[in-house]
Design a protein around this motif. Structure first.
Motif, PDB file in Angstrom:
ATOM      1  N   LEU A 171     -17.591  60.043 -78.114  1.00 45.15           N
ATOM      2  CA  LEU A 171     -16.449  59.519 -78.860  1.00 45.15           C
ATOM      3  C   LEU A 171     -16.071  58.134 -78.357  1.00 45.15           C
ATOM      4  O   LEU A 171     -15.799  57.222 -79.151  1.00 45.15           O
ATOM      5  N   ALA A 172     -16.053  57.956 -77.033  1.00 45.16           N
ATOM      6  CA  ALA A 172     -15.683  56.666 -76.453  1.00 45.16           C
ATOM      7  C   ALA A 172     -16.639  55.562 -76.892  1.00 45.16           C
ATOM      8  O   ALA A 172     -16.225  54.440 -77.193  1.00 45.16           O
ATOM      9  N   VAL A 173     -17.915  55.877 -76.952  1.00 49.72           N
ATOM     10  CA  VAL A 173     -18.906  54.892 -77.401  1.00 49.72           C
ATOM     11  C   VAL A 173     -18.720  54.598 -78.889  1.00 49.72           C
ATOM     12  O   VAL A 173     -18.793  53.443 -79.326  1.00 49.72           O
ATOM     13  N   GLU A 174     -18.442  55.641 -79.670  1.00 46.80           N
ATOM     14  CA  GLU A 174     -18.183  55.443 -81.102  1.00 46.80           C
ATOM     15  C   GLU A 174     -16.987  54.522 -81.323  1.00 46.80           C
ATOM     16  O   GLU A 174     -16.945  53.770 -82.300  1.00 46.80           O
ATOM     17  N   ARG A 175     -16.031  54.572 -80.391  1.00 48.50           N
ATOM     18  CA  ARG A 175     -14.812  53.771 -80.539  1.00 48.50           C
ATOM     19  C   ARG A 175     -14.928  52.376 -79.937  1.00 48.50           C
ATOM     20  O   ARG A 175     -13.955  51.635 -79.949  1.00 48.50           O
ATOM     21  N   GLY A 176     -16.107  52.024 -79.382  1.00 48.36           N
ATOM     22  CA  GLY A 176     -16.287  50.647 -78.955  1.00 48.36           C
ATOM     23  C   GLY A 176     -16.823  50.417 -77.566  1.00 48.36           C
ATOM     24  O   GLY A 176     -17.174  49.284 -77.223  1.00 48.36           O
ATOM     25  N   ALA A 177     -16.887  51.452 -76.721  1.00 46.56           N
ATOM     26  CA  ALA A 177     -17.431  51.263 -75.375  1.00 46.56           C
ATOM     27  C   ALA A 177     -18.919  50.938 -75.445  1.00 46.56           C
ATOM     28  O   ALA A 177     -19.648  51.472 -76.290  1.00 46.56           O
ATOM     29  N   GLN A 178     -19.382  50.063 -74.554  1.00 48.40           N
ATOM     30  CA  GLN A 178     -20.801  49.686 -74.527  1.00 48.40           C
ATOM     31  C   GLN A 178     -21.661  50.736 -73.839  1.00 48.40           C
ATOM     32  O   GLN A 178     -22.857  50.847 -74.098  1.00 48.40           O
ATOM     33  N   ALA A 179     -21.062  51.495 -72.922  1.00 47.70           N
ATOM     34  CA  ALA A 179     -21.790  52.531 -72.184  1.00 47.70           C
ATOM     35  C   ALA A 179     -20.795  53.600 -71.754  1.00 47.70           C
ATOM     36  O   ALA A 179     -19.576  53.393 -71.786  1.00 47.70           O
ATOM     37  N   SER A 180     -21.323  54.753 -71.342  1.00 39.30           N
ATOM     38  CA  SER A 180     -20.453  55.844 -70.923  1.00 39.30           C
ATOM     39  C   SER A 180     -21.042  56.564 -69.724  1.00 39.30           C
ATOM     40  O   SER A 180     -22.255  56.532 -69.487  1.00 39.30           O
ATOM     41  N   VAL A 181     -20.156  57.224 -68.982  1.00 41.07           N
ATOM     42  CA  VAL A 181     -20.539  57.999 -67.805  1.00 41.07           C
ATOM     43  C   VAL A 181     -19.800  59.332 -67.850  1.00 41.07           C
ATOM     44  O   VAL A 181     -18.575  59.361 -68.007  1.00 41.07           O
ATOM     45  N   ASN A 182     -20.535  60.434 -67.726  1.00 40.39           N
ATOM     46  CA  ASN A 182     -19.934  61.759 -67.626  1.00 40.39           C
ATOM     47  C   ASN A 182     -19.766  62.066 -66.144  1.00 40.39           C
ATOM     48  O   ASN A 182     -20.718  62.432 -65.455  1.00 40.39           O
ATOM     49  N   TYR A 183     -18.537  61.923 -65.638  1.00 46.69           N
ATOM     50  CA  TYR A 183     -18.337  62.085 -64.195  1.00 46.69           C
ATOM     51  C   TYR A 183     -18.259  63.538 -63.757  1.00 46.69           C
ATOM     52  O   TYR A 183     -18.075  63.818 -62.565  1.00 46.69           O
ATOM     53  N   SER A 184     -18.424  64.474 -64.688  1.00 43.97           N
ATOM     54  CA  SER A 184     -18.526  65.878 -64.276  1.00 43.97           C
ATOM     55  C   SER A 184     -19.949  66.220 -63.844  1.00 43.97           C
ATOM     56  O   SER A 184     -20.200  67.297 -63.311  1.00 43.97           O
ATOM     57  N   GLN A 185     -20.885  65.293 -64.041  1.00 46.18           N
ATOM     58  CA  GLN A 185     -22.295  65.554 -63.742  1.00 46.18           C
ATOM     59  C   GLN A 185     -22.816  64.778 -62.531  1.00 46.18           C
ATOM     60  O   GLN A 185     -24.020  64.793 -62.277  1.00 46.18           O
ATOM     61  N   GLY A 186     -21.948  64.124 -61.809  1.00 45.19           N
ATOM     62  CA  GLY A 186     -22.419  63.379 -60.643  1.00 45.19           C
ATOM     63  C   GLY A 186     -21.463  62.272 -60.260  1.00 45.19           C
ATOM     64  O   GLY A 186     -20.341  62.198 -60.767  1.00 45.19           O
ATOM     65  N   SER A 187     -21.917  61.424 -59.380  1.00 46.05           N
ATOM     66  CA  SER A 187     -21.085  60.360 -58.826  1.00 46.05           C
ATOM     67  C   SER A 187     -20.790  59.288 -59.869  1.00 46.05           C
ATOM     68  O   SER A 187     -21.705  58.720 -60.473  1.00 46.05           O
ATOM     69  N   LEU A 188     -19.520  58.997 -60.066  1.00 47.93           N
ATOM     70  CA  LEU A 188     -19.124  57.918 -60.967  1.00 47.93           C
ATOM     71  C   LEU A 188     -19.620  56.577 -60.441  1.00 47.93           C
ATOM     72  O   LEU A 188     -20.162  55.756 -61.202  1.00 47.93           O
ATOM     73  N   ARG A 189     -19.469  56.368 -59.159  1.00 50.19           N
ATOM     74  CA  ARG A 189     -19.884  55.086 -58.577  1.00 50.19           C
ATOM     75  C   ARG A 189     -21.384  54.858 -58.747  1.00 50.19           C
ATOM     76  O   ARG A 189     -21.816  53.759 -59.122  1.00 50.19           O
ATOM     77  N   ASP A 190     -22.198  55.875 -58.497  1.00 45.93           N
ATOM     78  CA  ASP A 190     -23.653  55.732 -58.630  1.00 45.93           C
ATOM     79  C   ASP A 190     -24.031  55.427 -60.079  1.00 45.93           C
ATOM     80  O   ASP A 190     -24.910  54.593 -60.343  1.00 45.93           O
ATOM     81  N   ALA A 191     -23.364  56.106 -61.009  1.00 43.24           N
ATOM     82  CA  ALA A 191     -23.672  55.886 -62.429  1.00 43.24           C
ATOM     83  C   ALA A 191     -23.290  54.477 -62.864  1.00 43.24           C
ATOM     84  O   ALA A 191     -24.022  53.836 -63.625  1.00 43.24           O
TER      85      ALA A 191
END
Length: 349
Positions: free
Chosen positions: A203-223
């Motif tokens: 949804l976030a990408v559909e609304r204009g974000a260039q990329a997305s990260v699912n932080y429930s699946q790993g490190s936000l910083r690494d992604a």
């Protein structure tokens, strides 16, 4: 756990109606006891004072702060009983003798503190903004808190520049999507959206974000590092708190800025000052509602900008679901259970 507690405390059977004697009445959601269900009551109107306006409310936004105040966990604690609802849209029914900013019939948005979840609202004229032609009442109701906060965080606090990269957490929520909208379509920044599910990331990408990260699946910083390299992002807007805030902080570039908007995750992180020193990072907060008392011109400008951007078609608020007034407890539960994407509204019509 919070959802289970709320579900037990706010069943449908607690919705009731009680009439107050005398005069014309209107319906309102009322909190008579903290951590208990809201009731729909018939409320007697009061006269408008010289500087006040009576508004026929069409839509009211549902914010997490409404839930917190009904639990007694918000920084503001209205006297019981009270009507929650921080933002609304509607039409002017009546004006006081000293009112010069609006007239009967005008379409307005209002920032009411905690009085908006009612068919009528009496409010100071300073807390109303006229809705421009072409902006529907439903979309207008979604602007004050979410877009006011996004504009304040991105423009006033972080001073976001065209071409910079913005990381936003809880990206599919009302404020998160507003940040994406303003950053991408107004400020011409690049956005990395961070959320807790693949569906919300899409949804976030559909609304204009260039990329997305699912932080429930790993490190936000690494992604984030995989997306932008070791340089990091220029701006981070965080509404989650806790470990997510710390990972967003560590994702910042040299002279990056992180803006604390809230703590939806329930935990407030502590920051080691050396993290700020090593990359000359700025950490700041946005308590949007406080600007109303501390710096009203800046507060008002955030709302005027939101209305202007919407009229120009530069932003497009995403409304996830609209509940009826009688479903207010369901609306609260919907937010608590993290089912909401975009803005949740209450319809008073």
């Amino acid at each position: 756990m919070a959802a289970k507690v709320w579900g037990r405390c706010f069943p449908w059977v607690w919705l009731c109606r009680s009439a107050w004697p005398g005069g014309r009445h209107y319906r309102a959601a009322r909190c008579a006891e903290l951590k208990r269900p809201l009731a729909i009551e018939e409320v007697a109107p009061r006269p408008v004072r010289p500087h006040e306006v009576r508004v026929d409310v069409h839509f009211c936004g549902v914010n997490f702060a409404d839930i917190l105040v009904c639990r007694g966990q918000y920084q503001e604690r209205p006297h019981l009983p009270f009507t929650p609802g921080m933002e609304f849209s509607g039409t002017v029914l009546e004006t006081g003798t000293d009112v010069s900013t609006v007239k009967e019939g005008d379409r307005v948005i209002g920032v009411s503190g905690f009085t908006g979840m009612a068919e009528e609202c009496v409010i100071d004229q300073k807390a109303l903004w006229q809705i421009p032609e072409g902006v529907p009442l439903r979309e207008a109701a979604s602007l004050p808190v979410s877009y006011g906060t996004a504009i304040m965080a991105l423009e006033h606090r972080a001073c976001t520049q065209p071409g910079e990269t913005v990381l936003v957490t809880a990206a599919a929520g009302a404020t998160g999507l507003a940040v994406i909208d303003v950053a991408t379509h107004v400020l011409q920044a690049k956005v990395i959206a961070a959320a807790g599910s693949d569906e919300k990331c899409r949804l976030a990408v559909e609304r204009g974000a260039q990329a997305s990260v699912n932080y429930s699946q790993g490190s936000l910083r690494d992604a984030v590092t995989e997306l932008v390299g070791s340089g990091g992002v220029n701006v981070a807007i965080d509404t989650v708190g806790g470990d997510i805030f710390l990972e967003a902080l560590r994702s910042l570039a040299w002279e990056g800025r992180i803006v604390v908007v809230g703590f939806a995750g329930g935990n407030i992180a502590s920051v080691s000052a050396n993290l700020l020193l090593l990359k000359n990072i700025s950490a700041m907060g946005v308590y949007w509602g406080r600007y109303r008392d501390q710096n009203f011109p800046v507060f008002s400008r955030s709302l005027s900008s939101a209305l202007q951007y919407c009229q120009e078609g530069r932003i497009q608020p995403h409304i996830g679901v609209v509940f009826k007034l009688e479903e207010v407890n369901d609306a609260f539960l919907h937010v608590i259970q993290r089912k909401s994407t975009g803005k949740v509204l209450i319809s008073l019509k």
